[in-house]
Each structure stands twice: as structure tokens, then as C-alpha cells.
Design a protein around this motif. Structure first.
Motif, PDB file in Angstrom:
ATOM      1  N   LEU A   1       8.574   1.631  -9.860  1.00 56.76           N
ATOM      2  CA  LEU A   1       9.851   1.281  -9.221  1.00 56.76           C
ATOM      3  C   LEU A   1      10.374   2.435  -8.378  1.00 56.76           C
ATOM      4  O   LEU A   1      10.929   2.229  -7.301  1.00 56.76           O
ATOM      5  CB  LEU A   1      10.892   0.876 -10.269  1.00 56.76           C
ATOM      6  N   ARG A   2      10.181   3.652  -8.854  1.00 56.48           N
ATOM      7  CA  ARG A   2      10.615   4.825  -8.086  1.00 56.48           C
ATOM      8  C   ARG A   2       9.881   4.847  -6.732  1.00 56.48           C
ATOM      9  O   ARG A   2      10.493   5.044  -5.685  1.00 56.48           O
ATOM     10  CB  ARG A   2      10.352   6.101  -8.886  1.00 56.48           C
ATOM     11  N   ALA A   3       8.570   4.625  -6.759  1.00 57.72           N
ATOM     12  CA  ALA A   3       7.795   4.588  -5.514  1.00 57.72           C
ATOM     13  C   ALA A   3       8.279   3.445  -4.619  1.00 57.72           C
ATOM     14  O   ALA A   3       8.415   3.605  -3.398  1.00 57.72           O
ATOM     15  CB  ALA A   3       6.303   4.443  -5.827  1.00 57.72           C
ATOM     16  N   LEU A   4       8.562   2.298  -5.218  1.00 53.67           N
ATOM     17  CA  LEU A   4       9.050   1.142  -4.458  1.00 53.67           C
ATOM     18  C   LEU A   4      10.395   1.463  -3.800  1.00 53.67           C
ATOM     19  O   LEU A   4      10.588   1.188  -2.618  1.00 53.67           O
ATOM     20  CB  LEU A   4       9.180  -0.067  -5.378  1.00 53.67           C
ATOM     21  N   PHE A   5      11.318   2.062  -4.547  1.00 46.35           N
ATOM     22  CA  PHE A   5      12.623   2.390  -3.973  1.00 46.35           C
ATOM     23  C   PHE A   5      12.484   3.413  -2.845  1.00 46.35           C
ATOM     24  O   PHE A   5      13.226   3.360  -1.860  1.00 46.35           O
ATOM     25  CB  PHE A   5      13.595   2.895  -5.042  1.00 46.35           C
ATOM     26  N   ARG A   6      11.534   4.335  -2.969  1.00 48.78           N
ATOM     27  CA  ARG A   6      11.341   5.333  -1.909  1.00 48.78           C
ATOM     28  C   ARG A   6      10.762   4.686  -0.655  1.00 48.78           C
ATOM     29  O   ARG A   6      11.192   4.997   0.455  1.00 48.78           O
ATOM     30  CB  ARG A   6      10.461   6.473  -2.416  1.00 48.78           C
ATOM     31  N   ALA A   7       9.799   3.790  -0.822  1.00 52.25           N
ATOM     32  CA  ALA A   7       9.219   3.107   0.341  1.00 52.25           C
ATOM     33  C   ALA A   7      10.261   2.214   1.011  1.00 52.25           C
ATOM     34  O   ALA A   7      10.434   2.239   2.237  1.00 52.25           O
ATOM     35  CB  ALA A   7       7.999   2.289  -0.079  1.00 52.25           C
TER      36      ALA A   7
ATOM     37  N   TYR B   1       0.827  -1.210   0.000  1.00 53.00           N
ATOM     38  CA  TYR B   1       0.000   0.000   0.000  1.00 53.00           C
ATOM     39  C   TYR B   1       0.865   1.265   0.000  1.00 53.00           C
ATOM     40  O   TYR B   1       0.518   2.263  -0.626  1.00 53.00           O
ATOM     41  CB  TYR B   1      -0.935   0.020   1.204  1.00 53.00           C
ATOM     42  N   ALA B   2       1.993   1.232   0.699  1.00 55.90           N
ATOM     43  CA  ALA B   2       2.874   2.404   0.726  1.00 55.90           C
ATOM     44  C   ALA B   2       3.406   2.710  -0.669  1.00 55.90           C
ATOM     45  O   ALA B   2       3.467   3.874  -1.082  1.00 55.90           O
ATOM     46  CB  ALA B   2       4.023   2.187   1.713  1.00 55.90           C
ATOM     47  N   VAL B   3       3.780   1.670  -1.416  1.00 49.22           N
ATOM     48  CA  VAL B   3       4.249   1.877  -2.795  1.00 49.22           C
ATOM     49  C   VAL B   3       3.116   2.477  -3.633  1.00 49.22           C
ATOM     50  O   VAL B   3       3.318   3.450  -4.369  1.00 49.22           O
ATOM     51  CB  VAL B   3       4.769   0.558  -3.415  1.00 49.22           C
ATOM     52  N   GLN B   4       1.920   1.927  -3.501  1.00 54.51           N
ATOM     53  CA  GLN B   4       0.772   2.451  -4.260  1.00 54.51           C
ATOM     54  C   GLN B   4       0.491   3.901  -3.876  1.00 54.51           C
ATOM     55  O   GLN B   4       0.219   4.736  -4.738  1.00 54.51           O
ATOM     56  CB  GLN B   4      -0.469   1.593  -4.009  1.00 54.51           C
ATOM     57  N   ALA B   5       0.553   4.206  -2.590  1.00 53.29           N
ATOM     58  CA  ALA B   5       0.261   5.562  -2.117  1.00 53.29           C
ATOM     59  C   ALA B   5       1.306   6.561  -2.623  1.00 53.29           C
ATOM     60  O   ALA B   5       0.956   7.668  -3.056  1.00 53.29           O
ATOM     61  CB  ALA B   5       0.201   5.585  -0.589  1.00 53.29           C
ATOM     62  N   LEU B   6       2.580   6.178  -2.581  1.00 47.85           N
ATOM     63  CA  LEU B   6       3.629   7.074  -3.091  1.00 47.85           C
ATOM     64  C   LEU B   6       3.471   7.307  -4.586  1.00 47.85           C
ATOM     65  O   LEU B   6       3.649   8.429  -5.080  1.00 47.85           O
ATOM     66  CB  LEU B   6       5.011   6.508  -2.763  1.00 47.85           C
TER      67      LEU B   6
ATOM     68  N   VAL C   1       8.501  10.512   2.371  1.00 46.91           N
ATOM     69  CA  VAL C   1       8.291  11.915   1.999  1.00 46.91           C
ATOM     70  C   VAL C   1       9.327  12.802   2.687  1.00 46.91           C
ATOM     71  O   VAL C   1       9.977  13.629   2.052  1.00 46.91           O
ATOM     72  CB  VAL C   1       6.847  12.368   2.350  1.00 46.91           C
ATOM     73  N   GLY C   2       9.518  12.601   3.987  1.00 47.69           N
ATOM     74  CA  GLY C   2      10.418  13.457   4.759  1.00 47.69           C
ATOM     75  C   GLY C   2      11.891  13.285   4.432  1.00 47.69           C
ATOM     76  O   GLY C   2      12.673  14.214   4.596  1.00 47.69           O
TER      77      GLY C   2
END
Length: 161
Positions: free
Chosen positions: A103-109, A24-29, A76-77
Motif C-alpha cells: 500500500l505504501r508503494a501504491l500511495f507513492r505511485a 508495474y510502478a507499484v511493483q517497482a517501488l 522517488v523525487g
């Protein structure tokens, strides 16, 4: 006659909730990047409407709200730190802004957990490789994600290796 209190989730159910929270965090990002919605708007949408929801007869997993919130907040922070770490792990000619947005969202999470989380790096890597497989079941992305996250984990928590 004493009433028994309902037990909380089992260890396996807690693990599944943490796995769902990461997905869900990847989807949300991803959604935040593509919709210009704020952290609070996306967090509320996911927690109120997506965790445990039923879509076309398929029931979505219940997510661990604490891990979900912490992962989003940290992603985010600490985004610039995480993005720089990701850039160092990627091939030089592929900066993070040129890779697939999922993938960008995944790497950030994953980066958020590696930088500020408490789970062992190898657990984080395994969990997010599984997330990559969920999004890209046919492709080589899971191997790519494994390699990038291994590099990021060794930078973020070298003592774990």
C-alpha cells in the motif's frame, strides 16, 4: 502497390498499457524499498524483462514506458511531499511507515501522478483502486485506498473537484 504502415496501439490498448504501467510502478517501488536497488536498476529490469514477459504460461501486459518512468521518477523525487500528503490522508495513528509496504508503494505511485501527472484525479483514483484490487482481491484495501486517494487528490488538485 503501396505498403501500409503498421498502426500504433488502439485507444483501448493504450489505456491497458497505462494501467499496466501503474501496476508495474507499484511493483517497482515495492522492489526498490525491499532490495535497495536503484531507480535505474529497477527501471531497466522492468522495461527489459517484465513488460510483456511470460511467467508460468501467463503473458504479462505491455506497459507504457513513458508513464512508468515518469511515475517512478516522480515517486522517488517527490517522495517526502507525497509521504506527507499520504500521512495527512491516513488516520493519525497510522503514519505511512506503519502501513503495508504494498500500500505504501501504491500511495507513492498514485501520489506521484496526483502531484505531477496529467491524468484527471478521478482517473488516477479509479486506476489505483483497481491496482489495490489486483494485490488484495479478498480484502477491504480497495475501499481504504479509495478513501485515502480521494483525500490526497483533493489536496493535490482541489480545482478538479
Amino acid at each position: 502497390m503501396s505498403e501500409k504502415k503498421p498502426k500504433g496501439p488502439s485507444r483501448d490498448e493504450k489505456r491497458q498499457m497505462r494501467s499496466a504501467a501503474r501496476l508495474y510502478a507499484v511493483q517497482a517501488l515495492f522492489q526498490m524499498e525491499h532490495s535497495n536497488q536503484s531507480y535505474d536498476q529497477v527501471r531497466v529490469e522492468f522495461e527489459d524483462y517484465r513488460f510483456g514477459a511470460t511467467y508460468e504460461g501467463d503473458e504479462m501486459a505491455e506497459g507504457d514506458p513513458n508513464l512508468f518512468r515518469k511515475t517512478l521518477e516522480d515517486a522517488v523525487g517527490k517522495q517526502s511531499v507525497i509521504d506527507q500528503m499520504t500521512d495527512r490522508a491516513l488516520v493519525a495513528k497510522w503514519p505511512i511507515d506503519r502501513i503495508d509496504p504494498t500500500l505504501r508503494a501504491l500511495f507513492r505511485a498514485a501520489g506521484a501522478e496526483l502531484v505531477a501527472g496529467t491524468a484527471p484525479p478521478k482517473v488516477v483514483i479509479t486506476e489505483f483502486v483497481d491496482v489495490a484490487r489486483a494485490f488484495f482481491p479478498e480484502g477491504r484495501e480497495a475501499k481504504f485506498v479509495n478513501a485515502v486517494l480521494d483525500h490526497m487528490a483533493r489536496e493535490a488538485k482541489p480545482e478538479a473537484f
